[in-house]
Design a protein around this motif. Structure first.
Motif, PDB file in Angstrom:
ATOM      1  N   ILE A  56      -5.279  -4.594  12.434  1.00 15.26           N
ATOM      2  CA  ILE A  56      -5.424  -3.138  11.612  1.00 15.26           C
ATOM      3  C   ILE A  56      -4.513  -2.217  12.540  1.00 15.26           C
ATOM      4  CG2 ILE A  56      -6.982  -1.198  11.569  1.00 15.26           C
ATOM      5  CD1 ILE A  56      -9.190  -3.438  11.088  1.00 15.26           C
ATOM      6  N   SER A  57      -4.498  -2.425  13.867  1.00 16.16           N
ATOM      7  CA  SER A  57      -3.586  -1.544  14.733  1.00 16.16           C
ATOM      8  C   SER A  57      -2.091  -1.653  14.424  1.00 16.16           C
ATOM      9  CB  SER A  57      -3.914  -1.666  16.008  1.00 16.16           C
ATOM     10  OG  SER A  57      -5.442  -1.493  16.593  1.00 16.16           O
ATOM     11  N   ALA A  58      -1.806  -2.754  14.030  1.00 15.12           N
ATOM     12  CA  ALA A  58      -0.417  -3.191  13.829  1.00 15.12           C
ATOM     13  C   ALA A  58      -0.003  -2.907  12.416  1.00 15.12           C
ATOM     14  CB  ALA A  58       0.024  -4.464  13.937  1.00 15.12           C
ATOM     15  N   SER A  59      -1.011  -2.493  11.626  1.00 16.69           N
ATOM     16  CA  SER A  59      -0.526  -2.189  10.151  1.00 16.69           C
ATOM     17  C   SER A  59       0.201  -0.778   9.927  1.00 16.69           C
ATOM     18  CB  SER A  59      -1.779  -2.133   9.271  1.00 16.69           C
ATOM     19  OG  SER A  59      -2.541  -0.992   9.589  1.00 16.69           O
ATOM     20  N   HIS A  60       1.137  -0.725   8.824  1.00 18.92           N
ATOM     21  CA  HIS A  60       1.946   0.397   8.781  1.00 18.92           C
ATOM     22  C   HIS A  60       0.872   1.732   8.151  1.00 18.92           C
ATOM     23  CE1 HIS A  60       1.381  -1.095   4.540  1.00 18.92           C
ATOM     24  NE2 HIS A  60       1.686   0.324   4.185  1.00 18.92           N
ATOM     25  N   TYR A  61      -0.447   1.447   8.088  1.00 15.94           N
ATOM     26  CA  TYR A  61      -1.058   2.751   7.692  1.00 15.94           C
ATOM     27  C   TYR A  61      -1.593   3.633   8.770  1.00 15.94           C
ATOM     28  CZ  TYR A  61      -2.138   0.057   3.495  1.00 15.94           C
ATOM     29  OH  TYR A  61      -2.122  -0.561   2.299  1.00 15.94           O
ATOM     30  N   ASP A  62      -1.777   4.839   8.472  1.00 18.01           N
ATOM     31  CA  ASP A  62      -2.127   6.006   9.695  1.00 18.01           C
ATOM     32  C   ASP A  62      -3.105   5.771  10.390  1.00 18.01           C
ATOM     33  OD1 ASP A  62      -3.691   6.831   7.705  1.00 18.01           O
ATOM     34  OD2 ASP A  62      -2.630   8.661   7.311  1.00 18.01           O
TER      35      ASP A  62
END
Length: 818
Positions: free
Chosen positions: A177-183
């Protein structure tokens, strides 16, 4: 039957296909059942089973968890646990969960009670009930429903719950989740969905299957208030993360939306879903559909054919005549079926009734023809076609009437196209300038823009958004108006502008527009150094790739899209696009029409484009009565493009190539103001010319001929701009360029246009004084056309001469789609 022999029907000529066992089903898969996963008897419980623990034992566990914290926080937490357990102890039950349910706080009623004092951050003289309830849930002492979890609003629940679980799979998921491109906001939402899904279904992470997460998403949509989070689906980000880190299998759809709408299904599954009574007829219909699919029908055409034959035809036949055993329909049965299907349930005529009759007729004629070739397979079902010729009499006339209505619509829309383009240009400029002015204003300060006073709004919500996204929101309010998020307004204005201009300048289909990628842009450099931009249209309806030369205006639109998508210096994000009609997910591609919405990115969908066009027309209709109850559709631009091509002298076969039509007749049907007799005679002329032309003229061009072809484009340059006449055609207007519809005025020649207008005004004054009425009429026409070209040149001159696309940074490995 010998290989290669064909069977002819009234509809088409087709090759006899192999037996059913040789036909592989092209459409596989189905929607998985949406149901919760059975709760496990043993859950990850690092402190043991505390569901029936006493109050002192719970307080002791909380003390162990509070080691290292201040005595004040430890005391508040202990007091919170005691107050909650004292309250629940008043209700019957052997476990705390039983008492929780008995209290009535676990129901889905939105007016159900909540824990007394939970809405206040602290109770007088007591500890934080929020943290106490959060720890009881994290230790799995209480397992509330999703509705109860939402009502109690526990902000620290995801962090505390996930930290206390003795589950080795949670940390890789959190890292994903932390590495995803979402803010930050969407990452926090994913963590909440992860914790809530495990809590409400009483499962560990290993049991969080696609079906379980899909059930959670449905529950979220069902229990959340109507006015809350209408546009975002629960677990959407979490689903993509679980696919990315490999928690879900490779066969799992990569997005929650795709999983919920389902994948393609075999026509047999589609046919059986209508539950016909006569299994013999059902079997032959399925066999027939498999043959048609094997001929090359796409999925949407196959589902449409299945619906017409199985649902609209035979299912209704069984309703009007339950005793029907074969395909031999009596006249009474056919008339009863026709009376039922000619009108819809609301009493309105069924527009597609002719197509339904043609489908049924083709089905019966196919069975008759195939029975002669394969009697053992189709012979028992061959029957006379129940559709008489009289029912299809006047079909061509009805088609022409519908085409005339479409032509009338295009004639109505054609003079409004310029108004639409000017509006989206002005709206985009206004939104961009207002956004810049508001961004420069201080928080809470008043400022003026184009004579209207505005106030920049800043609240606690904006502080939270700044912390989660790292970018400040820009919201303003005019006097007496509602708050407006200018970033969202500018985003909407830009994509409305980009969609409308790309559609009108290319004439592409809606699905072709949304499938344009960064790879669709090519260039061709001529020997004289001139670079011509090309737009490659991926195969769509005709399954044939085509190339559209880009005008300067279209090149500007595409450049602005690329600039927006690469504004942060990164490459265009790779996205997967879901094709709703074909139920297919594309490979990751740098789609041009992708945008940020709610701080996330995704390709535009067809319904989003339709909503944009409708919204723009509604706004114009507020001050222009011509747009009242009128809305452009994406296909209207395609018809307007075809009409504009032919009206400007482009040969119809060139227009057909640009539009991707395989038949000139299709193109002529798109042209609203082109006489049908002219089309017919022109096609006849082309056929005769091809027959009389020597075969040698079909050879490859020589270098001299190719050089002459390229020089043609140089000779089209005139004083005011560029002539758009086709190759090998002379000037049809005797070099009266001001009156010529194919003249493309260079915005740099605006001053020259103004000089010509002054000269024409002087000539008109002289003609009026001398009484030269014919001369006056001709000058008036020239002035009208000149002013139109002047207005168009002024609009184009407002566009930036250059667009800085920046230098994108190279994509690193492992950063797919970022």
């Amino acid at each position: 039957m010998p290989r290669g022999i064909t069977v002819s029907t009234a509809r088409t000529t087709r090759r006899v296909l192999p037996p059913p066992e040789a036909l592989a089903a092209r459409f596989d898969g189905n929607v998985e059942p949406i149901e919760p996963v059975a709760a496990r008897a043993a859950l990850p419980e690092p402190y043991g089973d505390l569901t029936a623990a006493g109050q002192d034992q719970l307080v002791q566990v909380i003390n162990e968890l509070s080691v290292g914290e201040s005595s004040g926080n430890r005391n508040k937490r202990r007091q919170s646990i005691r107050m909650i357990t004292d309250f629940l102890a008043e209700y019957p039950g052997t476990t705390w969960q039983d008492r929780w349910r008995a209290s009535g706080m676990d129901t889905e009623d939105r007016k159900a009670p909540v824990l007394p004092g939970i809405k206040e951050w602290t109770r007088p003289g007591g500890g934080s009930l929020h943290k106490g309830l959060t720890y009881l849930i994290a230790l799995r002492v209480l397992q509330p429903s999703l509705a109860a979890l939402r009502r109690h609003e526990l902000p620290l629940m995801p962090e505390i719950f996930l930290r206390l679980q003795d589950d080795p799979g949670i940390q890789p998921c959190l890292d994903g989740i932390s590495a995803s491109h979402y803010d930050g906001m969407h990452q926090g939402r994913a963590r909440y969905d992860l914790a809530a899904a495990l809590i409400t279904q009483k499962i560990p992470l290993r049991d969080l299957t696609p079906q379980a997460l899909m059930f959670y998403a449905h529950e979220w949509k069902r229990v959340c208030p109507v006015n809350y989070d209408k546009t975002r689906l629960g677990a959407r980000v979490l689903w993509e993360v679980l696919c990315e880190i490999g928690h879900f299998s490779a066969a799992t759809p990569t997005t929650l939306r795709r999983a919920m709408v389902g994948t393609t299904r075999d026509v047999a599954v589609l046919a059986r879903s209508y539950r016909l009574e006569n299994k013999g007829v059902e079997a032959v219909l399925i066999d027939y559909l498999h043959v048609r699919v094997a001929e090359g029908l796409d999925y949407s055409s196959a589902t449409g054919l299945t619906r017409r034959l199985v649902n609209n035809f035979w299912r209704v036949v069984e309703q009007v005549n339950p005793g029907q055993t074969d395909l031999h329909l009596s006249q009474a049965t056919y008339e009863a079926w026709k009376a039922r299907m000619r009108v819809k349930e609301d009493g309105t005529p069924r527009i597609e009734f002719d197509n339904l009759l043609l489908t049924i007729k083709a089905f019966y004629l196919d069975l008759t023809a195939w029975a002669a070739a394969e009697p053992e397979r189709w012979g028992p079902w061959a029957a006379p076609c129940p559709v008489p010729r009289t029912d299809l009499r006047g079909y061509g006339k009805r088609v022409r009437r519908r085409q005339e209505l479409m032509h009338d619509r295009i004639r109505e829309l054609q003079p409004l196209l310029g108004v639409l383009v000017e509006h989206v240009d002005a709206e985009l400029t206004r939104c961009q300038q207002l956004l810049a002015a508001a961004s420069a204003a201080e928080r809470g300060a008043a400022f003026e823009f184009r004579g209207t006073p505005y106030t920049r709004i800043w609240t606690r919500h904006d502080d939270n958004a700044l912390q989660s996204t790292g970018a400040p929101t820009v919201r303003v309010r005019a006097d007496g108006g509602k708050p407006v998020n200018l970033a969202h307004a500018e985003e909407e204005a830009f994509w409305s502008w980009a969609v409308i201009n790309t559609l009108r300048l290319t004439g592409v289909r809606i699905e072709e527009l949304l499938e344009l990628t960064h790879l669709s842009i090519r260039q061709y450099q001529r020997p004289n150094g001139e670079v011509i931009g090309l737009l490659v249209i991926a195969p769509s309806k005709t399954d044939r790739e085509r190339v559209i030369p880009m005008s300067a205006e279209l090149f500007h639109v595409i450049a602005q899209i690329i600039r927006r998508l690469t504004v942060d210096g990164r490459p265009i994000r790779l996205m997967r696009r879901w094709d709703q009609a074909e139920k297919l997910m594309s490979e990751p591609m740098p789609f041009l029409f992708q945008r940020r919405r709610n701080s996330s990115s995704g390709p535009l969908r067809e319904e989003s484009v339709a909503r944009m066009l409708s919204s723009v027309c509604n706004r114009i209709g507020q001050h222009d009565p011509r747009f009242a109850d009128l809305a452009f559709t994406a296909h209207d631009f395609r018809r307007l493009f075809a009409t504009d091509l032919v009206n400007n002298g482009v040969p119809i076969h060139i227009g057909a190539a640009l539009l991707g039509h395989l038949s000139l007749q299709t193109t002529s049907g798109y042209v609203a103001v082109f006489n049908e007799d002219i089309v017919r005679h022109y096609q006849h002329f082309l056929d005769n010319r091809r027959q009389l032309r020597p075969e040698g003229e079909y050879r490859s061009p020589t270098s001299t001929e190719w050089s002459e072809f390229e020089q043609h484009f140089d000779t089209r340059k005139v004083e005011l701009g560029t002539c758009g006449r086709p190759y090998a055609s002379g000037c049809r207007h005797e070099h009266a360029c001001i009156r010529c519809p194919v003249l493309r005025v260079n915005p740099q020649m605006i001053t020259r246009l103004e000089e010509i207008e002054v000269d024409l005004l002087a000539r008109r004054a002289r003609a009026e004084s001398e009484g030269w009425l014919g001369e006056t009429e001709g000058i008036e026409l020239t002035l009208t056309l000149l002013r139109q070209k002047h207005s168009e040149a002024m609009r184009l001159s407002g566009m930036p001469r250059t667009v800085d696309l920046g230098i994108p940074a190279p994509r690193q490995s492992g950063q797919r789609g970022r």
